[in-house]
Motif scaffolding. Structure first.
Motif, short mmCIF file in Angstrom:
data_model
loop_
_atom_site.label_atom_id
_atom_site.label_comp_id
_atom_site.label_asym_id
_atom_site.label_seq_id
_atom_site.Cartn_x
_atom_site.Cartn_y
_atom_site.Cartn_z
N GLU A 153 0.81 -1.21 0.00
CA GLU A 153 0.00 0.00 0.00
C GLU A 153 0.85 1.28 0.00
OE1 GLU A 153 -2.58 -0.24 3.33
OE2 GLU A 153 -0.99 -0.47 4.82
N PHE A 154 2.04 1.23 0.61
CA PHE A 154 2.89 2.42 0.59
C PHE A 154 3.40 2.68 -0.83
CE2 PHE A 154 7.22 4.34 1.11
CZ PHE A 154 6.78 5.61 1.49
N ALA A 155 3.87 1.61 -1.49
CA ALA A 155 4.34 1.75 -2.87
C ALA A 155 3.19 2.20 -3.77
CB ALA A 155 4.91 0.42 -3.37
N PHE A 156 2.00 1.70 -3.54
CA PHE A 156 0.83 2.08 -4.32
C PHE A 156 0.54 3.57 -4.15
CE2 PHE A 156 -3.88 2.49 -4.58
CZ PHE A 156 -4.06 2.10 -5.88
N ALA A 157 0.59 4.05 -2.91
CA ALA A 157 0.33 5.47 -2.65
C ALA A 157 1.40 6.36 -3.30
CB ALA A 157 0.28 5.72 -1.14
N VAL A 158 2.65 5.93 -3.24
CA VAL A 158 3.73 6.69 -3.87
C VAL A 158 3.54 6.76 -5.37
CG1 VAL A 158 6.21 6.71 -4.36
CG2 VAL A 158 5.41 6.24 -2.04
#
Length: 478
Positions: A153-158
């Motif tokens: 989810e962090f990579a997705f948000a970035v």
């Protein structure tokens, strides 16, 4: 390799074989094997036709791969033949009304450099472009089809933030994780979104392999200036699998100077790799340092909940393409989520195989039938694991001795790991319940069945237990 009986000179088959070699690499072995390996190249009334095994497979090819097939066919066919797409029933004249024939894919130039090489004598001394900006992008990879979860989810948000052209982002951004974790999906989704939200912006996407081959060709053709201009005029440069350049001195040098030029000019760079920059030991130190200087986002293995979510999303997409209801027995989806833990591509490939085989009947497909269909895939890809290895791995994970796992002790600190070991043995070995019981201190098969059902129920709500099981299975298969 998918092929078929075509004209005597064999040229269409050769073109199709070359096309398949690239499709296997771009789609992945699991996806290619599920949808295209059973397709055959045939002739009908003098025309070349790609014949899919089923109507569902035909619809999937048309929706997800037909444009790319057309590009590759045009690049490799010197005769410029058109290519049609039909299901086996349509080709044999049994179901011509089932679906309209897919139009022949539009031909494209073999490569951008060949499409436009204008000499000074023609009155234009601008350098010819050396690559297509969007070659290799796959439409099926979008933010809408990406399933976020705790592991990504962090990579997705970035990625979404970069795609929106928001200010204040880190530069460069590097997503890393092993094969099949969703890096290419995320990079493709970022590219499509960035092109939509910044229509005036110049987005360039390519794999590190294409970067290398195009750079080498540019040197040979004395077009290095055009190569540099093509990349350094990009507002957003996306490079997939950057670890590929490790050990290639000249390519690393060029990539290093490209990154410096773009970053100093305020342009954006996003890359993916199979490891974090600090683990790319074969990469030149100063290039590795620049990859570490921005934002490094690790993508972890998908947990069980995320794997189930991916299966449900994938099934909905396949159902829409195939015209059937997006439902399947929960036991089948749970089996897939528990069996294919190492790669999202392998997970999706297993579902592709089931849908390609049974189509809309997947809602009625039982667990035994699903296992029978997937058995050849499991047999060729799965490492053989013994019950003894499982007991040792579980004991080590929980800080116990293997003797504890097979003992008569009933304390929860021992009983729960013992049940987990029995559940794993049932999932990843071919041993029967009585055989598993004998290897756990001579226990009855009903004890093993109770343990399997108990763990199956507990892991639905116990995230810690689910993660433990995932970690142990992954270690056993590594």
């Amino acid at each position: 390799m998918a092929n078929g009986s075509v004209s005597k000179d064999g040229a269409p088959r050769e073109v199709w074989n070359k096309t398949c070699q690239i499709l296997r690499r771009e789609l992945g072995e699991a996806t290619f094997g599920s949808w295209l390996s059973q397709a055959s190249l045939r002739e009908q009334d003098g025309d070349v036709c790609l014949v899919a095994a089923t109507g569902v497979a035909r619809d999937w090819i048309r929706r997800h791969a037909w444009r790319r097939i057309g590009e590759l066919w045009a690049q490799n066919d010197p005769m410029g033949r058109s290519l049609a797409l039909k299901s086996k029933m349509e080709f044999e004249g049994q179901g011509a009304a089932a679906a309209p024939e897919a139009p022949a894919p539009a031909a494209i130039p073999k490569r951008a450099s060949e499409a436009r090489r204008i000499s000074p004598a023609e009155g234009d001394d601008r350098p010819a472009p050396v690559m297509g900006r969007h070659q290799g992008l796959q439409e099926r990879f979008s933010f809408e089809t990406f399933v976020p979860g705790p592991s990504n989810e962090f990579a997705f948000a970035v990625a979404r933030r970069v795609a929106s052209w928001a200010d204040g982002h880190f530069n460069p951004v590097l997503f890393h994780g092993p094969y099949g974790f969703g890096k290419t999906h995320l990079l493709n989704a970022l590219a499509w979104e960035a092109m939509q939200t910044g229509e005036a912006k110049r987005v360039v996407y390519l794999t590190a392999e294409r970067f290398t081959s195009t750079f080498v060709r540019a040197i040979q053709d004395r077009q290095t200036a055009a190569f540099k201009a093509e990349l350094r005029n990009a507002d957003l440069l996306l490079i997939d699998d950057v670890h590929f350049v490790a050990g290639k001195q000249n390519t690393q040098e060029e990539l290093f100077h490209t990154l410096i030029a773009l970053i100093e000019d305020g342009r954006r760079v996003v890359l993916t790799a199979d490891r974090s920059p600090s683990d790319l030991s074969d990469m030149e130190p100063r290039l590795r340092s620049h990859l570490q200087s921005g934002l490094v986002c690790g993508i972890e293995p998908a947990d069980r909940t995320l794997r189930l979510g991916i299966l449900e999303r994938k099934l909905a997409i396949l159902a829409q393409a195939g015209g059937f209801l997006p439902s399947a027995r929960s036991e089948v989806l749970q089996f897939l989520a528990d069996r294919f833990t190492d790669s999202v591509r392998e997970l999706e490939g297993a579902l592709n195989t089931l849908v390609a085989r049974v189509g809309g009947d997947i809602a009625r497909l039982g667990l035994d039938e699903a296992q029978a269909i997937l058995r050849p895939h499991l047999a060729c890809s799965e490492k053989r694991v013994t019950v003894d290895q499982i007991q040792k791995a579980v004991a080590e994970h929980y800080g116990l001795k293997q003797a504890d796992i097979i003992s008569e002790r009933r304390a929860r600190v021992v009983a729960r790991p013992r049940q987990a070991a029995m559940w794993i043995a049932k999932q990843i070995t071919t041993r029967s319940l009585p055989d598993i019981g004998r290897r756990f201190g001579g226990r009855d098969h009903t004890t093993v069945l109770h343990a399997v059902r108990r763990i199956e129920a507990l892991k639905q709500d116990d995230a810690v237990l689910a993660r433990d099981l995932d970690a142990i299975i992954r270690k056993l298969r590594s």
